[in-house]
Design an enzyme around this catalytic site. Structure first.
Site, short mmCIF file in Angstrom:
data_model
loop_
_atom_site.label_atom_id
_atom_site.label_comp_id
_atom_site.label_asym_id
_atom_site.label_seq_id
_atom_site.Cartn_x
_atom_site.Cartn_y
_atom_site.Cartn_z
N CYS A 187 0.87 -1.24 -0.14
CA CYS A 187 0.07 0.01 0.09
C CYS A 187 0.64 1.27 0.17
CB CYS A 187 -0.96 -0.11 1.11
SG CYS A 187 -2.26 -1.41 1.04
N ASN A 358 -9.65 -0.99 -0.29
CA ASN A 358 -8.58 -0.79 -0.21
C ASN A 358 -7.64 -1.33 -1.64
OD1 ASN A 358 -5.75 -0.83 0.18
ND2 ASN A 358 -5.73 -1.34 2.28
C1 LIG Z 1 -11.20 -4.92 9.92
C2 LIG Z 1 -12.07 -3.64 10.55
C3 LIG Z 1 -12.85 -2.91 9.44
C4 LIG Z 1 -13.06 -4.16 11.63
O1 LIG Z 1 -13.71 -3.01 12.33
P1 LIG Z 1 -13.34 -2.79 13.93
O2 LIG Z 1 -12.24 -3.17 14.40
O3 LIG Z 1 -14.17 -1.55 14.26
O4 LIG Z 1 -14.37 -3.99 14.35
P2 LIG Z 1 -14.29 -5.30 15.20
O5 LIG Z 1 -13.05 -5.01 16.42
O6 LIG Z 1 -15.39 -5.80 15.80
O7 LIG Z 1 -13.44 -6.37 14.31
C5 LIG Z 1 -14.50 -7.22 13.60
C6 LIG Z 1 -13.59 -8.54 13.41
O8 LIG Z 1 -12.55 -8.49 12.94
C7 LIG Z 1 -11.35 -8.82 13.47
N1 LIG Z 1 -10.09 -8.24 12.99
C8 LIG Z 1 -9.96 -6.89 13.10
N2 LIG Z 1 -8.73 -6.86 12.53
C9 LIG Z 1 -8.12 -8.04 12.25
C10 LIG Z 1 -7.04 -8.53 11.71
N3 LIG Z 1 -5.95 -7.59 11.39
N4 LIG Z 1 -6.84 -9.85 11.61
C11 LIG Z 1 -7.71 -10.89 11.91
N5 LIG Z 1 -9.05 -10.39 12.59
C12 LIG Z 1 -9.22 -8.96 12.74
C13 LIG Z 1 -11.80 -8.62 14.88
O9 LIG Z 1 -11.19 -9.53 15.75
C14 LIG Z 1 -13.40 -9.35 14.95
O10 LIG Z 1 -13.27 -10.49 15.04
P3 LIG Z 1 -14.72 -10.94 15.84
O11 LIG Z 1 -15.99 -10.27 15.18
O12 LIG Z 1 -14.85 -12.64 15.47
O13 LIG Z 1 -14.45 -10.80 17.17
C15 LIG Z 1 -11.05 -2.64 11.05
O14 LIG Z 1 -10.25 -3.33 12.29
C16 LIG Z 1 -9.88 -2.13 10.24
O15 LIG Z 1 -10.27 -1.17 9.31
N6 LIG Z 1 -8.76 -2.78 10.50
C17 LIG Z 1 -7.59 -2.11 9.59
C18 LIG Z 1 -7.35 -3.34 8.69
C19 LIG Z 1 -5.84 -3.10 8.16
O16 LIG Z 1 -4.86 -3.52 8.88
N7 LIG Z 1 -5.54 -2.64 7.05
C20 LIG Z 1 -4.40 -2.36 6.44
C21 LIG Z 1 -4.32 -3.08 5.19
S1 LIG Z 1 -2.62 -3.16 4.52
C22 LIG Z 1 -2.22 -1.77 4.04
O17 LIG Z 1 -3.11 -1.06 3.78
C23 LIG Z 1 -0.87 -1.83 3.54
C24 LIG Z 1 -0.42 -2.70 2.65
O18 LIG Z 1 -0.96 -3.84 2.33
O19 LIG Z 1 0.92 -2.75 2.41
#
Ligand SMILES: CC(C)(COP(=O)(O)OP(=O)(O)OC[C@H]1O[C@@H](n2cnc3c(N)ncnc32)[C@H](O)[C@@H]1OP(=O)(O)O)[C@@H](O)C(=O)NCCC(=O)NCCSC(=O)CC(=O)O
Length: 415
Positions: A187, A358
């Site tokens: 990203c 994304n």
């Molecule tokens: C995934 C989300 C939309 C979920 O929203 P919330 O965190 O508000 O909600 P929540 O806490 O109830 O989470 C919902 C469910 O997702 C799970 N969960 C959240 N993040 C997780 C992860 N990284 N791996 C595995 N599970 C995950 C939680 O445990 C939960 O499970 P359960 O419901 O079973 O309890 C958010 O956490 C988010 O936007 N995270 C950022 C994701 C990220 O890292 N993006 C970067 C991409 S890489 C990038 O951009 C750069 C690159 O690629 O180089």
């Protein structure tokens, strides 16, 4: 110096032994004549997506159906919860039932499928980039043959000659265009490409750099797995193209964002938090649940360092415009919270996340383009800021930062 590589590419550098002093003045004057005037600027942006649209509220059914994994009910429930909280409404995804039907190995983790994926990506990744590039070139208004440099960033690049050469040939660029391929920057690929383009444009008078960012999830698509469920719920396909140049500008060339200062920071000890790796079944990726928090804890320090290099700007975060890579809804929330940003400051990033998901390295082109649309429509008036910042995050965890200036906002009062 001469070096030869795939393509067949010939790299040539005219060298000089610095010990004989007689020609120093001549070389120095040549070097200053090579430099451009002022900072490099983004001059035009184009974007493109595949035709296949997948609504997010339908994604869990679509994905578990496509991968024949309906029996994994708990994991499907988790995917539904992630999709609901993702801030995404729809994504564009090239991979469809027809491709899976033709290449069933893509959803069979016991069979190698890297070759199949690389083969499809070799055609489709440059093709999507071409659509975005043609739009950017049309907006730029100059002939394709005026492009001097090409930087191509993708996480699908596993062969040589690569997507950069293919795109150059699709667009009819000149054989002397200087090409660079950036692979697996994830990203932050768009941010890295912009920083390199800035260096090239400022140090080569008259240079016009075409940046192509093209990402297809096909190369990392896999059957449901707890560790990758978030990635499958967020990533989409898209391409961005950006033309960068520095002054003097030709008639009709209109700088959209000046890139005043650029820097890269790595958050120490986070090598394992975000990563990608080629395996026999495609590119495997890993996203730690800690990523949003790690970015939150480090963003302000990283921004302060970037602004120190510019000097005399008031880094009141709410006085800036923001082009932030929307890695996930939680990342945007955390940045907004940490920097105490007014809600509309990340509106462009949130809109791109909502409409496209994304798209890894390509996403930043969409965010910059959205900022331009908002300016044209004066949606944020009287909130238009002169100074701004671009942020992109990738494996490392790497933070790419560019301090930007809106040349059109000269004289506009900041909020
Ligand atoms: C995934 C989300 C939309 C979920 O929203 P919330 O965190 O508000 O909600 P929540 O806490 O109830 O989470 C919902 C469910 O997702 C799970 N969960 C959240 N993040 C997780 C992860 N990284 N791996 C595995 N599970 C995950 C939680 O445990 C939960 O499970 P359960 O419901 O079973 O309890 C958010 O956490 C988010 O936007 N995270 C950022 C994701 C990220 O890292 N993006 C970067 C991409 S890489 C990038 O951009 C750069 C690159 O690629 O180089």
């Amino acid at each position: 110096m001469l070096a030869f590589g795939p393509g067949i590419t010939i790299e040539t550098i005219v060298l000089r032994n610095p010990l004989p002093r007689a020609t120093t003045a001549l070389v120095d004057s040549g070097r200053s004549a090579q430099r451009a005037e002022g900072p490099a600027a983004i001059i035009a942006i184009g974007t493109a997506n595949p035709a296949n649209i997948v609504p997010q509220d339908n994604f869990a059914d679509y994905y578990f159906g496509l991968t024949k994994s309906e029996h994994l009910t708990e994991l499907k429930g988790k995917m539904k919860r992630i999709c609901q909280k993702s801030g995404i409404e729809k994504r564009y995804i090239h991979l469809d039932e027809e491709i899976i039907h033709a290449h069933p190995e893509i959803i069979d983790k016991h069979q190698p499928s890297l070759e199949t994926r690389v083969e499809i990506a070799a055609t489709e990744v440059p093709k999507l980039a071409e659509s975005a590039a043609r739009k950017a070139i049309a907006k730029w208004g100059r002939p394709t043959t005026d492009i001097t440099h090409l930087i191509f960033s993708t996480y699908s690049g596993c062969r040589a000659p690569s997507a950069d050469l293919k795109l150059a040939s699709l667009l009819g660029l000149r054989p002397c265009v200087s090409r660079t391929i950036l692979s697996l920057h994830g990203c932050s690929g768009g941010g890295r490409a912009l920083q390199l383009a800035k260096e090239l444009a400022e140090n080569n008078r008259g240079a016009r750099v075409l940046i192509a960012l093209s990402e297809l999830t096909l190369v990392c698509f896999s059957t449901p797995d707890e560790s990758k469920i978030v990635g499958h719920g967020l990533f989409g396909d898209g391409a961005g193209a950006i033309i960068v140049g520095a002054g003097p500008f030709a008639d009709g060339e209109c700088p959209l964002f000046e890139m005043v200062a650029a820097s890269q920071t790595t958050i120490p000890g986070t090598e394992h938090a975000l990563g990608m790796q080629a395996t026999s079944s495609g590119i495997d990726f890993h996203l730690s649940i800690q990523v949003p928090m790690l970015i939150k804890d480090n963003i302000e320090q990283s921004l302060l360092k970037s602004f120190q290099s510019v000097g005399n700007i008031d880094p009141d975060w709410n006085n800036l415009f923001w082009a932030v890579h929307p890695g996930g809804r939680a990342i945007l929330d955390n940045i907004e919270d940490q920097l105490q940003l007014q809600p509309w400051k990340l509106a462009a990033s949130r809109k791109v996340l909502r409409e496209f998901g994304n798209m890894s390295g390509a996403t930043i082109a969409f965010v910059l383009d959205e900022l331009c649309h908002r300016r044209e429509k004066e949606e944020d008036e009287p909130r238009q800021a002169e100074w701004g910042v671009m942020l992109a995050f990738g494996p490392g965890i790497t933070i790419e930062t560019i301090v930007m200036r809106n040349p059109l906002a000269r004289g506009l009062k900041q909020n």
